[in-house]
Design a protein around this motif. Structure first.
Motif, mmCIF file in Angstrom:
data_model
loop_
_atom_site.group_PDB
_atom_site.id
_atom_site.type_symbol
_atom_site.label_atom_id
_atom_site.label_comp_id
_atom_site.label_asym_id
_atom_site.label_seq_id
_atom_site.Cartn_x
_atom_site.Cartn_y
_atom_site.Cartn_z
ATOM 1 N N GLY A 159 0.803 -1.207 0.000
ATOM 2 C CA GLY A 159 0.000 0.000 0.000
ATOM 3 C C GLY A 159 0.838 1.261 0.000
ATOM 4 N N GLY A 160 2.128 1.148 0.345
ATOM 5 C CA GLY A 160 3.019 2.299 0.334
ATOM 6 C C GLY A 160 3.533 2.566 -1.064
ATOM 7 N N THR A 161 4.398 3.542 -1.169
ATOM 8 C CA THR A 161 4.946 3.904 -2.481
ATOM 9 C C THR A 161 6.463 3.897 -2.432
ATOM 10 O OG1 THR A 161 4.884 6.280 -1.978
ATOM 11 C CG2 THR A 161 2.955 5.312 -3.092
ATOM 12 N N VAL A 162 7.042 3.682 -3.594
ATOM 13 C CA VAL A 162 8.486 3.755 -3.750
ATOM 14 C C VAL A 162 8.755 4.493 -5.053
ATOM 15 C CG1 VAL A 162 8.554 1.492 -4.894
ATOM 16 C CG2 VAL A 162 10.638 2.432 -3.885
ATOM 17 N N THR A 163 9.724 5.394 -5.044
ATOM 18 C CA THR A 163 10.017 6.218 -6.215
ATOM 19 C C THR A 163 11.246 5.675 -6.931
ATOM 20 O OG1 THR A 163 9.090 8.191 -5.147
ATOM 21 C CG2 THR A 163 10.513 8.535 -7.052
ATOM 22 N N VAL A 164 11.100 5.422 -8.215
ATOM 23 C CA VAL A 164 12.200 4.959 -9.045
ATOM 24 C C VAL A 164 12.381 5.963 -10.173
ATOM 25 C CG1 VAL A 164 13.092 3.109 -10.505
ATOM 26 C CG2 VAL A 164 11.665 2.550 -8.521
ATOM 27 N N SER A 165 13.484 6.700 -10.122
ATOM 28 C CA SER A 165 13.811 7.682 -11.165
ATOM 29 C C SER A 165 12.649 8.636 -11.439
ATOM 30 C CB SER A 165 14.211 6.969 -12.462
ATOM 31 O OG SER A 165 14.708 7.894 -13.412
ATOM 32 N N GLY A 166 12.081 9.146 -10.347
ATOM 33 C CA GLY A 166 11.030 10.142 -10.481
ATOM 34 C C GLY A 166 9.631 9.592 -10.665
ATOM 35 N N THR A 167 9.483 8.290 -10.816
ATOM 36 C CA THR A 167 8.163 7.680 -10.983
ATOM 37 C C THR A 167 7.762 6.966 -9.700
ATOM 38 O OG1 THR A 167 8.547 7.345 -13.345
ATOM 39 C CG2 THR A 167 6.778 6.064 -12.326
#
Length: 486
Positions: free
Chosen positions: A227-235
């Protein structure tokens, strides 16, 4: 009458029967232990290979390694930071790099899938993300007392002198691996070697969705949850699941849909690995040959190829179990069978008067032979029962101790393991496949097939011993009883 003589002879010749049974038991126990340890070695090697292979994968296809030095300039990641109004502002930059810098066209997946003997083929893209984060700090200018004079061009004077102190730059470099997997074929690929322990896996409709599955160790390190988020190269990607690798070593830190991975790496219609499942284990060799022959510029790696790269104590122990252990078992068994046969034959020679008298009373040679073989067979079965007990106890002791063996996966670029290590993120940028070590606890599982082999050896040993004695008994004549005085 048969069982009367059988019971009587076993009581009369307890010591001889014990020697025969003990010899057979030793050989059978050794066979059980060696077979069980070998099975444990095979299981341990499979565990090691699963850390690189996806379950159900028979082979992988990667791009053949480029010659040394070729394309080195393109492989160097560049980080550019623009000037900002606030010189002390924090700056960051991400670079998404294709693992190993070797890609194949997505059409290769279709080509591989069309080869004879291929049941299924699916592509994947292995990426490495480098994140540089930090800031530049301005230095402080301290003027020198009294100023400084200097002649400029034409004899002009310069301004006041001084020195700059402090300032500099402090940047952190963070690296993690991302694997683009084909979500339309969930039964094939690196994610299949992990099990979902929280949340869910990808849906087949999420081909271009911003969703991710995190490896459990990486999720714990970065405090990621479903349910959380992770940012990969701005996405930003929503974490839909957490997976734990069955082998203890995951293929990547994050898994995302293949199409999204291609977009991040600016590698449209590119893959680093093609996972292949053959129609049967017998077709693996022919499929490998067909791919190498029909699809140029590729390297095909099978589990057998990868097994050759495993070294360390696991490989050494496996070699000893397969070679020295099995030959020792065969030697002990042969010796036990010979001793049992000689002792049975010797026992028959001491019963010349008895068998001669029985023949004089009407016993046929075949009946005498069957009596001797029956007694030897019972000795063999007793030895088998004792051997099974000793062998199972020995195997259980190995499992209880569980000695730790080290498997070193030495993968170099272009080799059998190199392509695989590149494909699954086992090397950083600029290196093609780094070696790694895994610690494996050895077990010695006893299978029903091993028990069946022990019973067969017990029966075989009894028949061989009975064959010696029966041959000797069949040659006796009734007249021998009259010449023999005990």
């Amino acid at each position: 009458m048969f069982f009367i003589y059988l019971r009587r002879e076993l009581r009369r010749r307890r010591k001889a029967a014990l020697v025969v049974a003990s010899g057979l038991a030793l050989g059978i126990a050794l066979v059980i232990v060696v077979s069980s340890v070998s099975a444990g070695m095979t299981r341990a090697q499979d565990t090691v290979l699963q850390s690189l292979y996806g379950l159900g994968t028979d082979m992988t296809v990667t791009k053949a390694a480029a010659p040394p030095g070729e394309g080195d300039t393109a492989r160097r990641p560049r980080f550019e930071f623009g000037a900002k109004g606030d010189g002390d502002a924090e700056q960051s930059s991400d670079r998404v790099l294709v693992q190993g810098f070797q890609t194949l066209a997505s059409s290769t997946v279709t080509e591989v899938g069309g080869q004879k003997g291929v049941a299924q083929a699916v592509g994947g893209l292995s990426l490495n993300v480098l994140k540089v984060n930090g800031q530049f700090k301005r230095g402080e200018f301290t003027p020198r007392e009294g100023g400084a004079r200097g002649g400029g061009p034409g004899g002009g004077t310069g301004g006041a002198g001084g020195e700059v102190t402090g300032g500099g730059a402090a940047f952190d470099v963070n690296s993690y691996s991302v694997y683009g997997t084909d979500v339309t074929v969930p039964a094939l690929g690196p994610l299949t070697s992990s099990r979902i322990t929280s949340g869910r896996t990808f849906k087949t409709t999420e081909t271009d969705a911003a969703v991710a599955v995190a490896d459990s160790a990486y999720a714990k390190e970065k405090d990621l949850a479903v349910g959380g988020t992770v940012t990969v190269s701005g996405t930003k990607f929503t974490v839909v699941g957490v997976a734990t690798a069955d082998s203890g070593d995951a293929a990547a830190n994050l898994y995302i849909p293949l199409k999204r991975a291609q977009t991040l790496a600016d590698s449209k219609d590119k893959v680093t690995t093609v996972y292949v499942r053959a129609t049967g284990s017998q077709q693996i060799g022919s499929v490998k040959s067909a791919i190498q022959q029909n699809i140029a510029g590729t390297t095909v790696t099978t589990s057998a190829d990868l097994a050759d790269t495993v070294s360390g104590s696991l490989s050494t122990a496996a070699g000893l179990a397969s070679n020295v252990g099995r030959w020792l078992s065969v030697a002990v068994l042969i010796a036990a069978f010979l001793v049992a046969g000689l002792l049975t034959s010797s026992a028959v020679s001491r019963r010349v008067r008895e068998f001669g008298t029985l023949k004089a009373l009407g016993w046929k040679s075949g009946r005498v032979t069957r009596q001797v073989v029956g007694e030897a067979l019972v000795n063999g079965l007793l030895g088998g029962a004792l051997g099974i007990a000793l062998g199972v106890a020995g195997a259980y002791a190995v499992t209880a101790v569980s000695p730790t063996l080290t498997a070193q996966l030495g993968a170099t670029g272009g080799g059998a393991g190199g392509g695989f290590a590149r494909a699954l993120g086992q090397g950083g940028p600029g290196r093609q496949g780094a070696s790694k070590a895994l610690d494996i606890a050895l077990t010695a599982p006893v299978s029903l097939a091993t028990i069946g082999l022990a019973v067969a050896l017990a029966v075989g040993g009894g028949l061989i011993a009975g064959g010696f004695g029966g041959w000797r008994a069949s040659r006796l004549r009734p007249a021998d009883a009259l010449r023999r005085v005990e």
